[in-house]
Enzyme design. Sequence first.
Site, PDB file in Angstrom:
ATOM      1  N   LYS A   2     -28.663  42.945 -10.793  1.00  0.00           N
ATOM      2  CA  LYS A   2     -28.206  42.433  -9.495  1.00  0.00           C
ATOM      3  C   LYS A   2     -29.359  42.293  -8.485  1.00  0.00           C
ATOM      4  O   LYS A   2     -29.319  41.450  -7.602  1.00  0.00           O
ATOM      5  CB  LYS A   2     -27.096  43.323  -8.940  1.00  0.00           C
ATOM      6  CG  LYS A   2     -25.813  43.240  -9.777  1.00  0.00           C
ATOM      7  CD  LYS A   2     -24.701  44.123  -9.214  1.00  0.00           C
ATOM      8  CE  LYS A   2     -23.494  44.117 -10.136  1.00  0.00           C
ATOM      9  NZ  LYS A   2     -22.394  44.957  -9.643  1.00  0.00           N
ATOM     10  N   ASP A  14     -18.513  42.445  -4.716  1.00  0.00           N
ATOM     11  CA  ASP A  14     -17.982  43.767  -5.083  1.00  0.00           C
ATOM     12  C   ASP A  14     -17.237  44.430  -3.910  1.00  0.00           C
ATOM     13  O   ASP A  14     -16.163  45.015  -4.103  1.00  0.00           O
ATOM     14  CB  ASP A  14     -19.110  44.709  -5.541  1.00  0.00           C
ATOM     15  CG  ASP A  14     -19.562  44.404  -6.973  1.00  0.00           C
ATOM     16  OD1 ASP A  14     -18.780  43.807  -7.736  1.00  0.00           O
ATOM     17  OD2 ASP A  14     -20.701  44.773  -7.315  1.00  0.00           O
ATOM     18  N   ARG A  28     -26.904  62.261  -6.273  1.00  0.00           N
ATOM     19  CA  ARG A  28     -27.652  63.277  -7.028  1.00  0.00           C
ATOM     20  C   ARG A  28     -29.087  63.330  -6.499  1.00  0.00           C
ATOM     21  O   ARG A  28     -29.620  64.382  -6.218  1.00  0.00           O
ATOM     22  CB  ARG A  28     -27.612  62.895  -8.511  1.00  0.00           C
ATOM     23  CG  ARG A  28     -28.383  63.796  -9.415  1.00  0.00           C
ATOM     24  CD  ARG A  28     -28.168  63.418 -10.855  1.00  0.00           C
ATOM     25  NE  ARG A  28     -28.629  62.060 -11.166  1.00  0.00           N
ATOM     26  CZ  ARG A  28     -28.531  61.492 -12.356  1.00  0.00           C
ATOM     27  NH1 ARG A  28     -27.941  62.137 -13.343  1.00  0.00           N
ATOM     28  NH2 ARG A  28     -28.983  60.269 -12.562  1.00  0.00           N
ATOM     29  N   GLY A  32     -11.307  51.466 -11.290  1.00  0.00           N
ATOM     30  CA  GLY A  32     -11.825  50.241 -10.684  1.00  0.00           C
ATOM     31  C   GLY A  32     -11.442  48.939 -11.371  1.00  0.00           C
ATOM     32  O   GLY A  32     -12.081  47.909 -11.112  1.00  0.00           O
TER      33      GLY A  32
HETATM   34  P1  NDP Z   1     -26.757  52.289 -10.878  1.00  0.00           P
HETATM   35  O1  NDP Z   1     -27.457  52.618 -12.147  1.00  0.00           O
HETATM   36  O2  NDP Z   1     -27.373  51.339  -9.929  1.00  0.00           O
HETATM   37  O3  NDP Z   1     -26.524  53.656 -10.058  1.00  0.00           O
HETATM   38  C1  NDP Z   1     -26.011  54.779 -10.703  1.00  0.00           C
HETATM   39  C2  NDP Z   1     -25.651  55.860  -9.674  1.00  0.00           C
HETATM   40  O4  NDP Z   1     -24.960  56.910 -10.379  1.00  0.00           O
HETATM   41  C3  NDP Z   1     -26.840  56.492  -8.998  1.00  0.00           C
HETATM   42  O5  NDP Z   1     -26.466  56.830  -7.690  1.00  0.00           O
HETATM   43  C4  NDP Z   1     -27.075  57.760  -9.848  1.00  0.00           C
HETATM   44  O6  NDP Z   1     -27.698  58.808  -9.150  1.00  0.00           O
HETATM   45  C5  NDP Z   1     -25.651  58.145 -10.149  1.00  0.00           C
HETATM   46  N1  NDP Z   1     -25.511  58.957 -11.372  1.00  0.00           N
HETATM   47  C6  NDP Z   1     -25.688  58.554 -12.660  1.00  0.00           C
HETATM   48  N2  NDP Z   1     -25.425  59.579 -13.512  1.00  0.00           N
HETATM   49  C7  NDP Z   1     -25.078  60.638 -12.734  1.00  0.00           C
HETATM   50  C8  NDP Z   1     -24.687  61.983 -13.027  1.00  0.00           C
HETATM   51  N3  NDP Z   1     -24.608  62.437 -14.279  1.00  0.00           N
HETATM   52  N4  NDP Z   1     -24.376  62.793 -11.986  1.00  0.00           N
HETATM   53  C9  NDP Z   1     -24.445  62.345 -10.714  1.00  0.00           C
HETATM   54  N5  NDP Z   1     -24.808  61.082 -10.377  1.00  0.00           N
HETATM   55  C10 NDP Z   1     -25.114  60.237 -11.374  1.00  0.00           C
HETATM   56  O7  NDP Z   1     -25.294  51.838 -11.327  1.00  0.00           O
HETATM   57  P2  NDP Z   1     -24.294  50.916 -10.475  1.00  0.00           P
HETATM   58  O8  NDP Z   1     -24.357  51.384  -9.073  1.00  0.00           O
HETATM   59  O9  NDP Z   1     -24.534  49.490 -10.758  1.00  0.00           O
HETATM   60  O10 NDP Z   1     -22.860  51.278 -11.132  1.00  0.00           O
HETATM   61  C11 NDP Z   1     -22.181  52.477 -10.801  1.00  0.00           C
HETATM   62  C12 NDP Z   1     -20.776  52.463 -11.420  1.00  0.00           C
HETATM   63  O11 NDP Z   1     -19.968  51.485 -10.795  1.00  0.00           O
HETATM   64  C13 NDP Z   1     -20.753  52.134 -12.921  1.00  0.00           C
HETATM   65  O12 NDP Z   1     -19.822  53.009 -13.546  1.00  0.00           O
HETATM   66  C14 NDP Z   1     -20.237  50.713 -12.966  1.00  0.00           C
HETATM   67  O13 NDP Z   1     -19.532  50.426 -14.165  1.00  0.00           O
HETATM   68  C15 NDP Z   1     -19.294  50.718 -11.768  1.00  0.00           C
HETATM   69  N6  NDP Z   1     -19.039  49.371 -11.212  1.00  0.00           N
HETATM   70  C16 NDP Z   1     -17.739  48.918 -11.202  1.00  0.00           C
HETATM   71  C17 NDP Z   1     -17.428  47.697 -10.651  1.00  0.00           C
HETATM   72  C18 NDP Z   1     -16.001  47.236 -10.640  1.00  0.00           C
HETATM   73  O14 NDP Z   1     -15.758  46.041 -10.338  1.00  0.00           O
HETATM   74  N7  NDP Z   1     -15.037  48.092 -10.920  1.00  0.00           N
HETATM   75  C19 NDP Z   1     -18.475  46.822 -10.064  1.00  0.00           C
HETATM   76  C20 NDP Z   1     -19.798  47.409 -10.099  1.00  0.00           C
HETATM   77  C21 NDP Z   1     -20.058  48.634 -10.666  1.00  0.00           C
HETATM   78  P3  NDP Z   1     -29.301  58.929  -9.066  1.00  0.00           P
HETATM   79  O15 NDP Z   1     -29.717  58.023  -7.945  1.00  0.00           O
HETATM   80  O16 NDP Z   1     -29.545  60.345  -8.778  1.00  0.00           O
HETATM   81  O17 NDP Z   1     -29.844  58.490 -10.399  1.00  0.00           O
END
Ligand code: NDP
Length: 279
Positions: free
Chosen positions: A69, A105, A154, A245
């Site tokens: 994105k 989104d 996190r 979602g």
């Molecule tokens: P990114 O990879 O950009 O961000 C991931 C985020 O999750 C970061 O804030 C990361 O923290 C955190 N994270 C990952 N693993 C852990 C963990 N074990 N414990 C705590 N925090 C964690 O992903 P996206 O933002 O693109 O996507 C996030 C979610 O949203 C996904 O599940 C995706 O499928 C969903 N989504 C759903 C949509 C819908 O239409 N329903 C649309 C877009 C996304 P850190 O910064 O510390 O790494």
Amino acid sequence: MKLRKNRYGVVGNPVSHSLSPDIHSEFAKQTKRALTYEKILCDADEFNSTLNLFFNSGGEGLNITVPYKGLAAEWVDSLAGHAQKTRVVNTVVKRENGFEGYNTDGIGLMRDLKNKGVRLKGERVLVLGAGGAATGIIPQIANESPELLRIANRTLEKAKILSSSMSSLFPEKDISALAIGQLHETFDVVINATSAGIDGKRLPIAQEVVKTAFCYDLFYSQNRSTLTPFCSWATKSGAEGISDGLGMLVEQAAEAFYLWTGDRPSGAEALKRLETKLS
Ligand code: NDP
């Protein structure tokens, strides 16, 4: 004479799990449009050439998913709406004078919350996560005028950067950041925008945080009889309501379809059909 079908698609990695082709084919039926919608897998170093090839060979519009994105925001000629500030693009629209990048989104989330009777105005809202999805939805959440908006991640530094850029976009709003393990307040609405659910991981949050809240997980389960890990934990913690979602996915797609075609399909109708298909 054979009818020419307009070409759309989604670019990501991974992309094989995407439900977008099913959703857009339902919208096409509703609006009586002839279209194809393909899943396009590519590596990061092929992203620009993949988009160039798609549009040079007659493509009409693209969705962009994880992890591209940000790259999409670089590729387009101009950005629209909040994407101008967040630089997170999930929809590319072909215009007469070039390609325009949008993020649908946030609109998708708001529509699904409204469909479920959840309002954010005057509420205490917590967003978990500070990645692409959180960045895409937070401007829309702030627009709804919650009493306060907390961003917990996190990695605290990332939450601080996001909170500070959102505070400059919405200077009159109460927006702040904290580490996910430091949460002790209660909230009215908790939105999980982390990707922890993908690996089945549980977030280190106290149950009190969600006890009085409606909990919304951006992640969704394709097996409709299984709750996502976050929804399951929120239910056990006494949350007042839960949703995953899938509805947001459908509503963000409905907005993209509208931007591409000018036709507004019914997200609710498409969601009903998708739920039936998946169950
Ligand atoms: P990114 O990879 O950009 O961000 C991931 C985020 O999750 C970061 O804030 C990361 O923290 C955190 N994270 C990952 N693993 C852990 C963990 N074990 N414990 C705590 N925090 C964690 O992903 P996206 O933002 O693109 O996507 C996030 C979610 O949203 C996904 O599940 C995706 O499928 C969903 N989504 C759903 C949509 C819908 O239409 N329903 C649309 C877009 C996304 P850190 O910064 O510390 O790494």
